[in-house]
Design a protein around this motif. Structure first.
Motif, PDB file in Angstrom:
ATOM      1  N   LYS A  24       1.827  28.962 -42.595  1.00 60.83           N
ATOM      2  CA  LYS A  24       2.775  27.886 -42.931  1.00 60.83           C
ATOM      3  C   LYS A  24       4.175  28.242 -42.425  1.00 60.83           C
ATOM      4  O   LYS A  24       4.873  27.399 -41.851  1.00 60.83           O
ATOM      5  N   VAL A  25       4.571  29.481 -42.611  1.00 63.80           N
ATOM      6  CA  VAL A  25       5.859  29.940 -42.096  1.00 63.80           C
ATOM      7  C   VAL A  25       5.911  29.738 -40.577  1.00 63.80           C
ATOM      8  O   VAL A  25       6.903  29.241 -40.027  1.00 63.80           O
ATOM      9  N   SER A  26       4.822  30.103 -39.916  1.00 64.38           N
ATOM     10  CA  SER A  26       4.756  30.003 -38.452  1.00 64.38           C
ATOM     11  C   SER A  26       4.824  28.552 -37.995  1.00 64.38           C
ATOM     12  O   SER A  26       5.581  28.216 -37.078  1.00 64.38           O
ATOM     13  N   THR A  49      -8.740  30.809 -37.231  1.00 65.49           N
ATOM     14  CA  THR A  49      -9.436  29.722 -37.937  1.00 65.49           C
ATOM     15  C   THR A  49      -8.610  28.440 -37.935  1.00 65.49           C
ATOM     16  O   THR A  49      -8.890  27.510 -38.693  1.00 65.49           O
ATOM     17  N   GLY A  50      -7.570  28.413 -37.105  1.00 71.91           N
ATOM     18  CA  GLY A  50      -6.804  27.182 -36.928  1.00 71.91           C
ATOM     19  C   GLY A  50      -5.761  26.907 -37.973  1.00 71.91           C
ATOM     20  O   GLY A  50      -5.271  25.791 -38.102  1.00 71.91           O
ATOM     21  N   LEU A  51      -5.375  27.946 -38.723  1.00 72.91           N
ATOM     22  CA  LEU A  51      -4.440  27.731 -39.835  1.00 72.91           C
ATOM     23  C   LEU A  51      -3.104  27.139 -39.376  1.00 72.91           C
ATOM     24  O   LEU A  51      -2.544  26.273 -40.029  1.00 72.91           O
ATOM     25  N   VAL A  52      -2.607  27.599 -38.233  1.00 76.52           N
ATOM     26  CA  VAL A  52      -1.314  27.103 -37.750  1.00 76.52           C
ATOM     27  C   VAL A  52      -1.471  25.705 -37.142  1.00 76.52           C
ATOM     28  O   VAL A  52      -0.756  24.772 -37.482  1.00 76.52           O
ATOM     29  N   GLY A  53      -2.434  25.571 -36.247  1.00 78.30           N
ATOM     30  CA  GLY A  53      -2.637  24.297 -35.565  1.00 78.30           C
ATOM     31  C   GLY A  53      -2.975  23.155 -36.502  1.00 78.30           C
ATOM     32  O   GLY A  53      -2.556  22.004 -36.290  1.00 78.30           O
TER      33      GLY A  53
END
Length: 200
Positions: A24-26, A49-53
């Motif tokens: 989330k920070v990113s 696992t695609g957390l940022v995208g």
């Protein structure tokens, strides 16, 4: 890309609260640099696992989730299916070993990926080729941290040195800043992260 086998093993347990928070920070840091991107296409490079995208799907016309680990890519495919996401696709591909495909993107972002890459300059030049003219590469990673000694990852980067490498490749309008400091976020050590934005 480096450490694929390690990521293969942890794919299904990768989404910890800590990783979700850092993602989330990113993604928040990346979003600050996005201008008129609703019609643009992006690549989440080394997406895990695609957390940022996943946090940035609404900011783009489409996002391609790209990783070298089949298990990680399978995690994304599951999320895309579960949430019936229409503007995302996946690709399992290794820029370090495979020939360039006809991939093109307006934006490429990579969060905590560069530290796993052996030949930083080579991969950054490959990504330069993928970017459309005027496209942006956004890097979120750790500032150089001498407390970390590892033979599997870089111990962060000096923003100035990274900027010099990128200028040499041909990137322009490069800007970077430290965007987050946290305790025990980099291999058990307190660390800070930077964001760097560069344009083709």
């Amino acid at each position: 890309m480096g450490n694929t086998d390690k990521f293969e093993m942890i794919a299904n347990i990768y989404d910890t609260p800590e990783r979700i928070q850092i993602a989330k920070v990113s993604s928040d840091a990346i979003r600050e640099y996005l201008i008129d991107t609703k019609s643009k296409n992006a690549i989440d490079f080394g997406c895990g696992t695609g957390l940022v995208g996943m946090n940035l799907l609404n900011d783009f016309n489409s996002v391609l989730f790209l990783d070298t680990s089949p298990n990680m890519v399978n995690q994304i495919k599951q999320k895309i299916s579960d949430f019936n996401i229409q503007n995302a696709d996946t690709l399992c591909f290794d820029f370090e070993t495979e020939g360039l495909s006809d991939l093109r993107a307006d934006y490429i972002f990579m969060a905590q990926v560069l530290l796993h890459i052996d030949d930083v300059e080579f991969v950054l030049s490959r990504l330069f080729d993928v970017l459309n003219e005027g496209g942006h590469l956004l890097i979120v990673d750790f500032n150089k941290n001498e407390n970390i000694v590892s033979d599997i990852v870089h111990n962060g980067f000096h923003q100035e040195e990274l900027t010099d490498i990128m200028k040499k490749i041909g990137y322009g309008h490069i800007q970077s800043k430290t965007c987050y400091t946290g305790s025990k976020i980099f291999m058990g050590q307190d660390a800070s992260m930077f964001i760097l934005d560069a344009q083709k």
